[in-house]
Structures are given as C-alpha cells and as structure tokens.
Design a protein around this motif. Sequence first.
Motif, PDB file in Angstrom:
ATOM      1  N   LEU A  29      -7.957  -2.366  40.130  1.00 41.54           N
ATOM      2  CA  LEU A  29      -7.980  -3.828  40.046  1.00 41.54           C
ATOM      3  C   LEU A  29      -8.951  -4.354  39.002  1.00 41.54           C
ATOM      4  CD1 LEU A  29      -7.701  -4.793  43.817  1.00 41.54           C
ATOM      5  CD2 LEU A  29      -5.889  -4.482  42.126  1.00 41.54           C
ATOM      6  N   ASN A  30      -9.869  -3.512  38.535  1.00 41.10           N
ATOM      7  CA  ASN A  30     -10.806  -3.948  37.492  1.00 41.10           C
ATOM      8  C   ASN A  30     -10.302  -3.613  36.087  1.00 41.10           C
ATOM      9  OD1 ASN A  30     -11.164  -1.195  37.341  1.00 41.10           O
ATOM     10  ND2 ASN A  30     -13.337  -1.216  37.867  1.00 41.10           N
ATOM     11  N   GLY A  31      -9.082  -3.029  35.984  1.00 44.54           N
ATOM     12  CA  GLY A  31      -8.495  -2.713  34.690  1.00 44.54           C
ATOM     13  C   GLY A  31      -8.641  -1.270  34.267  1.00 44.54           C
ATOM     14  N   GLU A  32      -9.384  -0.477  35.008  1.00 50.95           N
ATOM     15  CA  GLU A  32      -9.539   0.942  34.667  1.00 50.95           C
ATOM     16  C   GLU A  32      -8.223   1.680  34.920  1.00 50.95           C
ATOM     17  OE1 GLU A  32     -11.993   4.818  36.292  1.00 50.95           O
ATOM     18  OE2 GLU A  32     -12.809   2.817  36.706  1.00 50.95           O
ATOM     19  N   ARG A  33      -7.781   2.445  33.928  1.00 50.15           N
ATOM     20  CA  ARG A  33      -6.517   3.168  34.045  1.00 50.15           C
ATOM     21  C   ARG A  33      -6.637   4.302  35.068  1.00 50.15           C
ATOM     22  NH1 ARG A  33      -2.729   5.123  29.120  1.00 50.15           N
ATOM     23  NH2 ARG A  33      -2.951   2.924  28.718  1.00 50.15           N
ATOM     24  N   ILE A  34      -5.624   4.414  35.929  1.00 54.85           N
ATOM     25  CA  ILE A  34      -5.550   5.511  36.895  1.00 54.85           C
ATOM     26  C   ILE A  34      -4.669   6.621  36.332  1.00 54.85           C
ATOM     27  CG2 ILE A  34      -4.845   6.214  39.221  1.00 54.85           C
ATOM     28  CD1 ILE A  34      -5.262   3.253  40.063  1.00 54.85           C
ATOM     29  N   ASP A  35      -3.440   6.255  35.910  1.00 57.77           N
ATOM     30  CA  ASP A  35      -2.483   7.258  35.455  1.00 57.77           C
ATOM     31  C   ASP A  35      -1.448   6.584  34.552  1.00 57.77           C
ATOM     32  OD1 ASP A  35      -1.262   9.732  35.220  1.00 57.77           O
ATOM     33  OD2 ASP A  35      -0.707   9.908  37.328  1.00 57.77           O
ATOM     34  N   SER A  36      -0.817   7.375  33.709  1.00 60.86           N
ATOM     35  CA  SER A  36       0.254   6.873  32.838  1.00 60.86           C
ATOM     36  C   SER A  36       1.163   8.030  32.469  1.00 60.86           C
ATOM     37  CB  SER A  36      -0.337   6.228  31.582  1.00 60.86           C
ATOM     38  OG  SER A  36       0.698   5.666  30.790  1.00 60.86           O
ATOM     39  N   LYS A  37       2.477   7.830  32.655  1.00 62.55           N
ATOM     40  CA  LYS A  37       3.439   8.868  32.296  1.00 62.55           C
ATOM     41  C   LYS A  37       4.715   8.231  31.757  1.00 62.55           C
ATOM     42  CE  LYS A  37       2.098  12.753  35.177  1.00 62.55           C
ATOM     43  NZ  LYS A  37       0.913  12.351  35.838  1.00 62.55           N
ATOM     44  N   THR A  38       5.300   8.889  30.754  1.00 62.28           N
ATOM     45  CA  THR A  38       6.627   8.503  30.285  1.00 62.28           C
ATOM     46  C   THR A  38       7.617   9.025  31.320  1.00 62.28           C
ATOM     47  OG1 THR A  38       5.933   8.621  27.987  1.00 62.28           O
ATOM     48  CG2 THR A  38       8.305   8.724  28.412  1.00 62.28           C
ATOM     49  N   ILE A  39       8.398   8.129  31.891  1.00 61.00           N
ATOM     50  CA  ILE A  39       9.346   8.504  32.943  1.00 61.00           C
ATOM     51  C   ILE A  39      10.720   8.633  32.278  1.00 61.00           C
ATOM     52  CG2 ILE A  39      10.233   7.953  35.245  1.00 61.00           C
ATOM     53  CD1 ILE A  39       7.209   8.299  35.180  1.00 61.00           C
ATOM     54  N   ALA A  40      10.839   9.659  31.471  1.00 60.25           N
ATOM     55  CA  ALA A  40      12.073   9.927  30.730  1.00 60.25           C
ATOM     56  C   ALA A  40      12.083  11.391  30.330  1.00 60.25           C
ATOM     57  CB  ALA A  40      12.156   9.038  29.493  1.00 60.25           C
ATOM     58  N   ILE A  41      13.259  11.889  30.026  1.00 62.09           N
ATOM     59  CA  ILE A  41      13.399  13.259  29.543  1.00 62.09           C
ATOM     60  C   ILE A  41      13.345  13.261  28.020  1.00 62.09           C
ATOM     61  CG2 ILE A  41      14.865  15.312  29.493  1.00 62.09           C
ATOM     62  CD1 ILE A  41      13.712  14.654  32.279  1.00 62.09           C
ATOM     63  N   GLY A  42      13.997  12.303  27.386  1.00 60.80           N
ATOM     64  CA  GLY A  42      14.042  12.222  25.925  1.00 60.80           C
ATOM     65  C   GLY A  42      15.062  13.198  25.361  1.00 60.80           C
TER      66      GLY A  42
END
Length: 194
Positions: free
Chosen positions: A112-125
């Motif tokens: 909630l303070n803007g700190e990133r928890i996780d990020s992933k491309t949800i695709a195979i490509g």
Amino acid sequence: MRKTIILIGIILFISCKTENNKPEKLTSEIPQVNDQFQNFIDQFPEIKLPIKIKGCEDDFQPLTELKNEISSPFEKEPYYVFGKISTNGNYVATITLGAADCFLPILTTYKLNGERIDSKTIAIGGCGQEPCFECEELMEIDKEFNIYTANNLKYSDCDEDYEEIEGTEKKETIYKSGKLTRKGIIELTNELKK
C-alpha cells in the motif's frame, strides 16, 4: 550502617535493571497509500474478475501509455495501461500491456505504500506472422485468483508457394498455470505442453 548502604545499592541496581528490561512499545500501523503512489494507481481503471485477454486478437484501442513523470518511481518500462483488480489481500494489483507481435499482459503487485511485491509477464510469447502457422496468446485470471496463460499453436508443412500441405497439420498448447496469493506473490509453473 554499611549493610543498609549495600542493601540500598542492590535495590537501586535491581530497579534500574528492571526499568531497562521493559518491553518496547510496538506499533502495527498499516502503511497508507502515499499521494505519489495514488497518482500512479489512478491511471488504471478498475476491472473485475474474471479477466480474459487474447493478446493477438483483442482490440485494445485506444491504448494509454503510462505517464513517465507519474510512473517512474513504480514502473520504469513504457507499458500501456490495462487496469487494476480488486485483490484477495492487503495489496494493490495492476495489469499493464507490453507491446510485441502481440500484446503481453504484465501483472504487478504493490504494498500500500508503493513498494513492489512481485511482477510477472503472464504470457508465453512467441506468436508472430509466419506462413502455415497460427497462434493464439491467451491469459486468464478467474474469481479465485487462479492464473492460466497459454499459447495455442496450429502449424503445417508448407509447399513452395507457402500453402499448407494437406494432412500435415499439428496442434500444440504451451501453457503455465498458477495463482495470485494473499500476500501478492505471483506463482506460476514452468512451461508445460499438451
């Protein structure tokens, strides 16, 4: 008299030691969304689950690029805005689109303070324009926060005119599955085939 002074000294020593051993007051405040992060999040329209994105087929027009002056502390890539989803925990989740031969959805979670928890491309490509080849890029998140992404492939042998040779058609699905946890972690399997 000497015994009295020693006794007073011991009492003072013990009381000072007890004073130092008092437990510290703990605070359990939930961090509040700051204004800069709120401006970043306000770029994303609210979208409801379930979500299904076909990156090569859906019409995403008009696309809005993330505003760099607002987004740079939280996202440095020049992605396009897709939306934010209601979450199953105490965090914020956004979906952006990366441009390639098809649009690739990126799921990102923040405290909630803007700190990133996780990020992933949800695709195979891997989709693109080739003769005797068809590809469908698909991403789904259901109401229980289960994630499925797949690349449905159909290909055939080609003749010298790049026409499909009848009887050589093959189909294959490359996929990943997973879920978005209550802590904002994006869990995905490795690529599987069927």
